[in-house]
Design an enzyme around this catalytic site. Sequence first.
Site, PDB file in Angstrom:
ATOM      1  N   GLY A 161       2.668  -1.027   4.347  1.00 54.46           N
ATOM      2  CA  GLY A 161       2.657   0.385   3.966  1.00 54.46           C
ATOM      3  C   GLY A 161       4.062   0.902   3.761  1.00 54.46           C
ATOM      4  O   GLY A 161       4.704   0.628   2.746  1.00 54.46           O
ATOM      5  N   GLY A 162       4.594   1.609   4.772  1.00 53.96           N
ATOM      6  CA  GLY A 162       5.897   2.273   4.654  1.00 53.96           C
ATOM      7  C   GLY A 162       7.012   1.405   4.086  1.00 53.96           C
ATOM      8  O   GLY A 162       7.766   1.852   3.216  1.00 53.96           O
ATOM      9  N   GLY A 183       2.049   2.614  10.799  1.00 49.73           N
ATOM     10  CA  GLY A 183       3.041   3.688  10.686  1.00 49.73           C
ATOM     11  C   GLY A 183       3.728   4.053  11.995  1.00 49.73           C
ATOM     12  O   GLY A 183       4.369   5.093  12.096  1.00 49.73           O
ATOM     13  N   ASN A 201       0.860  -1.185   0.000  1.00 55.03           N
ATOM     14  CA  ASN A 201       0.000   0.000   0.000  1.00 55.03           C
ATOM     15  C   ASN A 201       0.893   1.231   0.000  1.00 55.03           C
ATOM     16  O   ASN A 201       1.462   1.592   1.029  1.00 55.03           O
ATOM     17  CB  ASN A 201      -0.907  -0.025   1.245  1.00 55.03           C
ATOM     18  CG  ASN A 201      -1.785   1.213   1.332  1.00 55.03           C
ATOM     19  OD1 ASN A 201      -1.870   1.989   0.385  1.00 55.03           O
ATOM     20  ND2 ASN A 201      -2.440   1.394   2.475  1.00 55.03           N
ATOM     21  N   TRP A 202       1.003   1.855  -1.166  1.00 56.70           N
ATOM     22  CA  TRP A 202       1.906   2.999  -1.281  1.00 56.70           C
ATOM     23  C   TRP A 202       1.296   4.289  -0.743  1.00 56.70           C
ATOM     24  O   TRP A 202       1.968   5.328  -0.719  1.00 56.70           O
ATOM     25  CB  TRP A 202       2.320   3.193  -2.753  1.00 56.70           C
ATOM     26  CG  TRP A 202       3.268   2.150  -3.265  1.00 56.70           C
ATOM     27  CD1 TRP A 202       3.939   1.216  -2.521  1.00 56.70           C
ATOM     28  CD2 TRP A 202       3.654   1.934  -4.621  1.00 56.70           C
ATOM     29  NE1 TRP A 202       4.716   0.437  -3.340  1.00 56.70           N
ATOM     30  CE2 TRP A 202       4.569   0.846  -4.629  1.00 56.70           C
ATOM     31  CE3 TRP A 202       3.336   2.534  -5.836  1.00 56.70           C
ATOM     32  CZ2 TRP A 202       5.137   0.367  -5.807  1.00 56.70           C
ATOM     33  CZ3 TRP A 202       3.899   2.063  -7.001  1.00 56.70           C
ATOM     34  CH2 TRP A 202       4.799   0.993  -6.987  1.00 56.70           C
ATOM     35  N   LYS A 203       0.015   4.246  -0.420  1.00 54.48           N
ATOM     36  CA  LYS A 203      -0.668   5.451   0.086  1.00 54.48           C
ATOM     37  C   LYS A 203      -0.424   6.619  -0.883  1.00 54.48           C
ATOM     38  O   LYS A 203      -0.358   6.389  -2.082  1.00 54.48           O
ATOM     39  CB  LYS A 203      -0.211   5.755   1.524  1.00 54.48           C
ATOM     40  CG  LYS A 203      -0.334   4.509   2.404  1.00 54.48           C
ATOM     41  CD  LYS A 203      -0.145   4.749   3.864  1.00 54.48           C
ATOM     42  CE  LYS A 203      -0.261   3.412   4.602  1.00 54.48           C
ATOM     43  NZ  LYS A 203      -0.244   3.564   6.057  1.00 54.48           N
ATOM     44  N   GLU A 240      -5.948  -4.462  10.599  1.00 54.56           N
ATOM     45  CA  GLU A 240      -4.946  -3.399  10.731  1.00 54.56           C
ATOM     46  C   GLU A 240      -5.252  -2.567  11.973  1.00 54.56           C
ATOM     47  O   GLU A 240      -5.992  -1.577  11.881  1.00 54.56           O
ATOM     48  CB  GLU A 240      -4.993  -2.484   9.505  1.00 54.56           C
ATOM     49  CG  GLU A 240      -4.623  -3.176   8.214  1.00 54.56           C
ATOM     50  CD  GLU A 240      -3.917  -2.214   7.279  1.00 54.56           C
ATOM     51  OE1 GLU A 240      -2.816  -2.531   6.855  1.00 54.56           O
ATOM     52  OE2 GLU A 240      -4.444  -1.125   7.022  1.00 54.56           O
ATOM     53  N   HIS A 269      -9.832   1.682   4.724  1.00 53.26           N
ATOM     54  CA  HIS A 269      -8.547   1.819   5.421  1.00 53.26           C
ATOM     55  C   HIS A 269      -8.723   2.818   6.575  1.00 53.26           C
ATOM     56  O   HIS A 269      -9.449   3.810   6.443  1.00 53.26           O
ATOM     57  CB  HIS A 269      -7.472   2.308   4.449  1.00 53.26           C
ATOM     58  CG  HIS A 269      -6.100   2.244   5.030  1.00 53.26           C
ATOM     59  ND1 HIS A 269      -5.637   3.190   5.919  1.00 53.26           N
ATOM     60  CD2 HIS A 269      -5.111   1.334   4.897  1.00 53.26           C
ATOM     61  CE1 HIS A 269      -4.406   2.865   6.289  1.00 53.26           C
ATOM     62  NE2 HIS A 269      -4.067   1.739   5.688  1.00 53.26           N
ATOM     63  N   SER A 310       2.975  -1.731  10.496  1.00 55.77           N
ATOM     64  CA  SER A 310       4.402  -1.777  10.846  1.00 55.77           C
ATOM     65  C   SER A 310       5.096  -3.083  10.474  1.00 55.77           C
ATOM     66  O   SER A 310       5.995  -3.545  11.191  1.00 55.77           O
ATOM     67  CB  SER A 310       4.594  -1.460  12.336  1.00 55.77           C
ATOM     68  OG  SER A 310       4.216  -0.120  12.595  1.00 55.77           O
ATOM     69  N   GLU A 356      -6.988   5.156   7.636  1.00 57.16           N
ATOM     70  CA  GLU A 356      -6.688   6.559   7.318  1.00 57.16           C
ATOM     71  C   GLU A 356      -7.892   7.231   6.666  1.00 57.16           C
ATOM     72  O   GLU A 356      -8.112   8.427   6.825  1.00 57.16           O
ATOM     73  CB  GLU A 356      -5.436   6.637   6.436  1.00 57.16           C
ATOM     74  CG  GLU A 356      -4.186   6.371   7.267  1.00 57.16           C
ATOM     75  CD  GLU A 356      -3.010   5.803   6.502  1.00 57.16           C
ATOM     76  OE1 GLU A 356      -3.021   5.812   5.261  1.00 57.16           O
ATOM     77  OE2 GLU A 356      -2.065   5.323   7.164  1.00 57.16           O
TER      78      GLU A 356
HETATM   79  P1  PGA Z   1       2.496   0.619   7.682  1.00 51.33           P
HETATM   80  O1  PGA Z   1       1.029   0.800   7.011  1.00 51.33           O
HETATM   81  O2  PGA Z   1       3.039  -0.683   7.155  1.00 51.33           O
HETATM   82  O3  PGA Z   1       3.263   1.814   7.211  1.00 51.33           O
HETATM   83  O4  PGA Z   1       2.291   0.575   9.139  1.00 51.33           O
HETATM   84  C1  PGA Z   1       0.186  -0.289   6.810  1.00 51.33           C
HETATM   85  C2  PGA Z   1      -1.083   0.154   6.170  1.00 51.33           C
HETATM   86  O5  PGA Z   1      -1.576   1.258   6.506  1.00 51.33           O
HETATM   87  O6  PGA Z   1      -1.642  -0.542   5.313  1.00 51.33           O
END
Ligand code: PGA
Length: 255
Positions: free
Chosen positions: A234-235, A173, A9-11, A167, A95, A213, A97
């Site tokens: 994500g990150g 994050g 997930n590159w956001k 999640e 998600h 994470s 976010e």
């Molecule tokens: P993260 O994000 O790996 O940066 O914690 C995961 C996600 O939001 O899908």
Amino acid sequence: MKQPVLVANWKMNKTVPEALEYGRRLRDWISDRKGPELILAPSYISLGPLAEVLAGSGVGLAAQNVHWEDKGPFTGEVSPLQILDAGCRYVIIGHSERRQHFGEGYEQINRKVLAVLRHGLRPLVCVGETLQERESGSTLKVLDSQISRGLEGLADSAFDSLLVAYEPVWAIGTGRAVTVEQAAEAHGFIREKVETLFGEKAGKSLRILYGGSINRGNAASLIAEPQVDGLLVGGASLDFQEFSDIFLSLTARSS
Ligand code: PGA
């Protein structure tokens, strides 16, 4: 055994040229490797160009959001039809976010899931508790509502294509992933809930990913837990080298 799933997930990161550079690198690196089912979730604008680069590679694409209508006066939104047309087969829905920053609630999430399924796209529905909810002991109650209300009205057969990602908001994050025991408990609860609502077959076929994470240091231990069917990263997915290391740590479960 189910083939594990690995999602990047590159956001809101990477320009189109950056996404294409990563896509080409991944396509060449992955060519004769066996491993998890791999899905990239770039920004909308990179979906079409990446679909061309990844054609025939076996790497799938996910949109990070969707609107539930096919078309109409919804400025700034993207419909399931447009996502499909861009060569994309998966959609991340709900998600945290989006729940936190854009006020998405159960009703919107449910409408999106139903719309996506109607178009033959595969929803990846995110659930998970906040830190406050965990500390007050209401994690399972929160998951219960998110599953029963977010997935309301689905046919039992939807679970062949639908994916759920657990999640926890406090793990996203923050560098603080769940323990394997916490993942096993939450995933087991989600599976049981789906079995209760939609039948045993639905619960058994459902794939439940963990996200929050994940990095090259913890991916192997989480994927070794039988309740964890895949990882949503994500990150750590933004860096090709780190993400390819995570891919390699999932290969043991794939063979
Ligand atoms: P993260 O994000 O790996 O940066 O914690 C995961 C996600 O939001 O899908």
